[in-house]
Design a protein around this motif. Structure first.
Motif, PDB file in Angstrom:
ATOM      1  N   LYS A  47     -81.123  -5.118  87.436  1.00  0.00           N
ATOM      2  CA  LYS A  47     -82.413  -5.199  86.793  1.00  0.00           C
ATOM      3  C   LYS A  47     -83.326  -4.285  87.393  1.00  0.00           C
ATOM      4  O   LYS A  47     -83.385  -3.656  88.416  1.00  0.00           O
ATOM      5  N   GLY A  48     -83.995  -5.383  88.255  1.00  0.00           N
ATOM      6  CA  GLY A  48     -85.366  -4.712  88.594  1.00  0.00           C
ATOM      7  C   GLY A  48     -85.806  -3.402  88.099  1.00  0.00           C
ATOM      8  O   GLY A  48     -85.809  -3.102  86.576  1.00  0.00           O
ATOM      9  N   VAL A  49     -86.589  -2.646  88.786  1.00  0.00           N
ATOM     10  CA  VAL A  49     -86.895  -1.243  88.246  1.00  0.00           C
ATOM     11  C   VAL A  49     -85.597   0.010  87.864  1.00  0.00           C
ATOM     12  O   VAL A  49     -85.639   1.260  87.102  1.00  0.00           O
ATOM     13  N   SER A  50     -85.023  -0.367  88.740  1.00  0.00           N
ATOM     14  CA  SER A  50     -83.703   0.436  88.461  1.00  0.00           C
ATOM     15  C   SER A  50     -82.733   0.539  87.797  1.00  0.00           C
ATOM     16  O   SER A  50     -82.392   1.245  86.989  1.00  0.00           O
ATOM     17  N   GLY A  51     -82.418  -0.564  87.083  1.00  0.00           N
ATOM     18  CA  GLY A  51     -81.682  -0.679  86.115  1.00  0.00           C
ATOM     19  C   GLY A  51     -80.129  -0.419  85.415  1.00  0.00           C
ATOM     20  O   GLY A  51     -79.775   0.265  84.849  1.00  0.00           O
ATOM     21  N   GLU A  52     -79.390  -0.333  87.661  1.00  0.00           N
ATOM     22  CA  GLU A  52     -78.232   0.852  86.525  1.00  0.00           C
ATOM     23  C   GLU A  52     -77.228  -0.504  86.601  1.00  0.00           C
ATOM     24  O   GLU A  52     -76.295  -0.871  87.316  1.00  0.00           O
ATOM     25  N   CYS A  53     -77.325  -0.735  85.309  1.00  0.00           N
ATOM     26  CA  CYS A  53     -75.830  -1.697  85.099  1.00  0.00           C
ATOM     27  C   CYS A  53     -74.895  -1.128  84.640  1.00  0.00           C
ATOM     28  O   CYS A  53     -73.231  -1.918  85.375  1.00  0.00           O
ATOM     29  N   GLY A  54     -74.987  -0.041  84.922  1.00  0.00           N
ATOM     30  CA  GLY A  54     -72.629   0.948  84.350  1.00  0.00           C
ATOM     31  C   GLY A  54     -72.650   0.864  85.695  1.00  0.00           C
ATOM     32  O   GLY A  54     -71.107   0.885  85.260  1.00  0.00           O
TER      33      GLY A  54
END
Lengths: 505, 505
Positions: free
Chosen positions: A325-332
């Motif tokens: 989440k946050g603004v990195s959004g690195e879900c994968g």
């Protein structure tokens, strides 16, 4: 599972040996049926990727495979059901710094082969990480790379003004894996141990409780007061659980809220901590949206770690954070961590034992955590671009959330708290009697019926409120604020809502 | 958890607010103790990262922190307890092709910024994967990227000569995650449902069974016949379970074996399938070492999928594979898959529901799976290096295994099956009576006592046979064949064994 793409990959016919006997069940053999599976598993429900998401996936395949002849009233599917910023069609750009570090970790030789393409601080960071972690193809310490846990501890202590112990931090495969582990550990008596969860909730909690035969003890958030948390509601829920013979073991707080986007005041947080003391509850603080603040001046985030330490409270606290989440959004990448506060050494050793069975969290997720807690500093070569990218995403999310809330609130029969944080809106919808009757006739929850009609008409996939929980007779849906082109997107929602309301009036 | 590095990260003292009250448990509050946790969790044991691994980690920290003054009789810790080829000190090089593709997936812009450093087929592969998966920072389909599952299906059908359905394939966070999920689904009645597991076994199985309150139904492998699997042993184990009121639900076969390295003959495999038919067992085929074959001419691998199809058998089969083993050894990416054969659509839909709760496997693990099932082809630019690297690792593993087995077999009181596959040896050790008495006095299993003494004397960390299971009165340990410098390494083992035997004779 997408049902429309049941393609088989077959070898050339010539390779297939002759079958030696016909395919049939031997007379004594019982087939494996769903009814024979663990009944707790059968009870699991997870709406975020449920019926609607499966249908949306089918539409996506149909659009892809049939070109202009798809026969659908839309040209693309918009997945507003899941907080997945970088998915196709949303395309929130990744933070370049994170990806540059990650690329160098994958192939360290790049620093020699193409040094000119990487900022100096990126090369230095990757070298430092490589020295500490070794190859990212190796299992790390099961709790996560010690050096990265030390950096997480520094991030926490800088944030809260209290010490943090790297040995009490566990890096995880996203926050979900940690939540699931902790719930499985706390449910000591099947169907007799319970965990307090907010309604509406993120359905990971009910799904995991169902899986481990724990009782969900619901307490309602107050929509009329911006989805605030009421201590009296929680107390009433505890009393009811005790009357029902359920022992409350832990209290889940999602702050900032999901799906509500609500932020707790420090006074409420202090009262929650006192309540946990009174009832010997473990506090599970889901704080994965802590940096998604749209109006930080009026709606700031305070961690439960800080509140517990301010109060010098002895309550056991587990705080979860994530890189998804946050603004990195690195879900994968599947990265996250949890910090244990006020847990005894032997309980921590038991957690360690359990995480060691699954060996270690993915190394690229751990690298993502390091980048999250150690972003570029002012003066470093990567800083200006990092600042520009993250500011831009923060701004876009805040603006989009506000515009969407404003426009949804103007629709007849729709009201929507203007969420001060996280990635979602959770509008309440008044459905016409005839629509409710039609839903009942179709065997659907009324808001699921609405959401299916929305998907069929527009290609927009949301999650009905029945998946998160709501009061009897109320209807909501959750949609993400991640879709660009807000004007066109909300235009479709508006048009659909008006047509739906007209049809069933 | 490393106990020697209990450093706290503290913020500057000036940041700390004054504490408002003393730290004490409120009178009504019960602390969270291990005894109050889920009893099933308390029963979990996992020797691969147990007492020995924790002590080894402490030694590693001591060596690192104290320079020459470490006061230990060795200069490095050798982690032979876990199949982790790329860890520091072992440093099996990663396959360059995999890492180049992975780096481009992290930062696709590299293909434009530094095209000269990547082989053309790598750039093409990364572009193709990027088109199909989108950003690796996005959640994928919960079952894994459809395109990658299609490639896995082709790999399977090329291997076996039978079709494979991408919709019956689930990409996973390493093989362990899949095993754990399937076991949790099959245990339908706590303490009354059982799963047949080989002894010795990989302790993931007993750990997961304990976690889900399933009964482990042990069947012994035959050490005198190269650790072969006996159908009569399995039948006897089933009969005993039924007499004990345990319903056998599934049969675990590890082929190639762990820790034994044994390979099943096709005849044995056919008999196992018939047994599963007779007793309505789900076959869980752990085939993660399928490409670690040291003498493929005499000891080839045949998948259970092929055997089940050859026999046209209707038994439900789940086959597991991983990128952590083989010669890629990409443990840290956490990638793998399982294929479901003869499972009904609704059982597969239930599996899908469960994996959707944990969102998706790590994308870099999925990319690793794609590279595993689609290595460079002859004629492609990457092929020569890929061939050289993988051949070299295969050769090193085979040679090292043979030399180690030969030398261990020459030691008095040690016998060791010369493993034809996987990454381990599992020598049997005869321990002197006095050593057994000393172990008892120290409250340890005799082989754990031996392994602790080995670690203390040499820095070599192995796993005692008691962690894998063995017959009453027998003693073994498992060590990996991953350590380079085999002469010096085995020399240490020999010297220790002779001294230990002398000391307790």
């Amino acid at each position: 599972m997408s049902k429309t793409t049941s393609l088989f990959v077959s070898p050339p016919a010539v390779l297939r040996p002759r079958l030696s006997r016909p395919l049939r069940l031997p007379s004594s053999m019982r087939p494996l049926t769903v009814d024979s599976l663990n009944p707790a598993i059968r009870n699991v429900q997870y709406a975020v990727r449920g019926e609607l998401a499966i249908k949306a996936e089918e539409y996506r395949v149909r659009l892809q495979e049939n070109g202009a002849d798809h026969g659908l009233p839309f040209d693309r599917v918009i997945s507003s059901n899941i907080g997945n910023p970088q998915q196709k069609g949303l395309d929130q750009p990744p933070v370049t710094f994170v990806r540059q570090v990650a690329a160098l970790m994958e192939w360290p030789e790049l620093a020699n082969l193409a040094p000119q393409v990487f900022p100096k601080d990126v090369i230095a960071r990757a070298k430092e990480l490589h020295n500490e972690t070794g190859s990212i193809g190796a299992y790390s310490h099961s709790q996560g790379v010690p050096f990265i846990r030390k950096n997480v501890a520094k991030f926490i202590s800088d944030r809260d003004g209290y010490p943090s112990n790297p040995n009490h931090i566990f890096l995880t495969t996203g926050a979900s894996a940690g939540v699931s582990l902790l719930i499985s550990m706390l449910i000591s008596k099947p169907n007799k141990s319970g965990i307090l969860i907010p309604i509406p909730q993120y359905p990971l909690y009910t799904a995991t409780l169902a899986q481990y035969s724990g009782a969900a003890i619901p307490y309602h958030l107050d929509e009329s007061a911006e989805w605030s948390t009421s201590i009296d509601e929680i107390k009433a829920a505890i009393d009811k659980a005790l009357r029902d013979g359920i022992e409350p073991r832990a209290l889940v707080i999602i702050n900032p809220g999901n799906p509500t986007g609500a932020l707790l005041s420090q006074e409420t947080q202090a009262a929650i901590v006192a309540l946990c003391e009174e009832h010997s509850l473990v506090l599970l603080a889901d704080e994965v949206y802590q940096s998604n603040l749209h109006r930080p001046a009026t709606h700031p985030f305070t961690s439960f770690k800080k509140v517990v330490r301010d109060l010098n409270s002895p309550i056991p606290l587990i705080s979860f954070h994530s890189i998804s989440k946050g603004v990195s959004g690195e879900c994968g990448r599947r990265g996250g961590y949890f910090e244990c506060t006020n847990l005894s050494d032997d309980v921590i050793a038991t957690i360690y034992k359990m995480v060691s069975v699954s060996l270690c969290p993915p190394l690229q997720g751990q690298i993502g955590v390091d980048c999250l807690v150690r972003p570029p500093k002012q003066g470093e070569e990567s800083y200006p671009l990092w600042k520009e990218e993250t500011d831009k995403t923060h701004k876009a999310l805040a603006e989009r959330t506000q515009i969407m809330a404003e426009r949804l609130n103007k629709l007849p029969g729709v009201s929507c708290v203007d969420s001060p944080s996280a990635l979602y809106l959770y509008p309440r919808i008044e459905l016409p009697e005839k629509a409710i009757a039609a839903a009942k006739a179709a065997g659907k929850e009324p808001d699921a019926f609405y959401a299916l009609a929305l998907l069929d008409a527009t290609g927009i996939c949301v999650v009905p409120g029945s998946g998160f929980g709501q009061k009897e007779g109320e209807h909501h849906y959750r949609l993400t604020c991640l879709c660009p082109g807000v004007d066109q997107y909300v235009g479709k929602l508006e048009k659909f809502h008006l047509e739906f309301t007209r049809k069933y009036s």
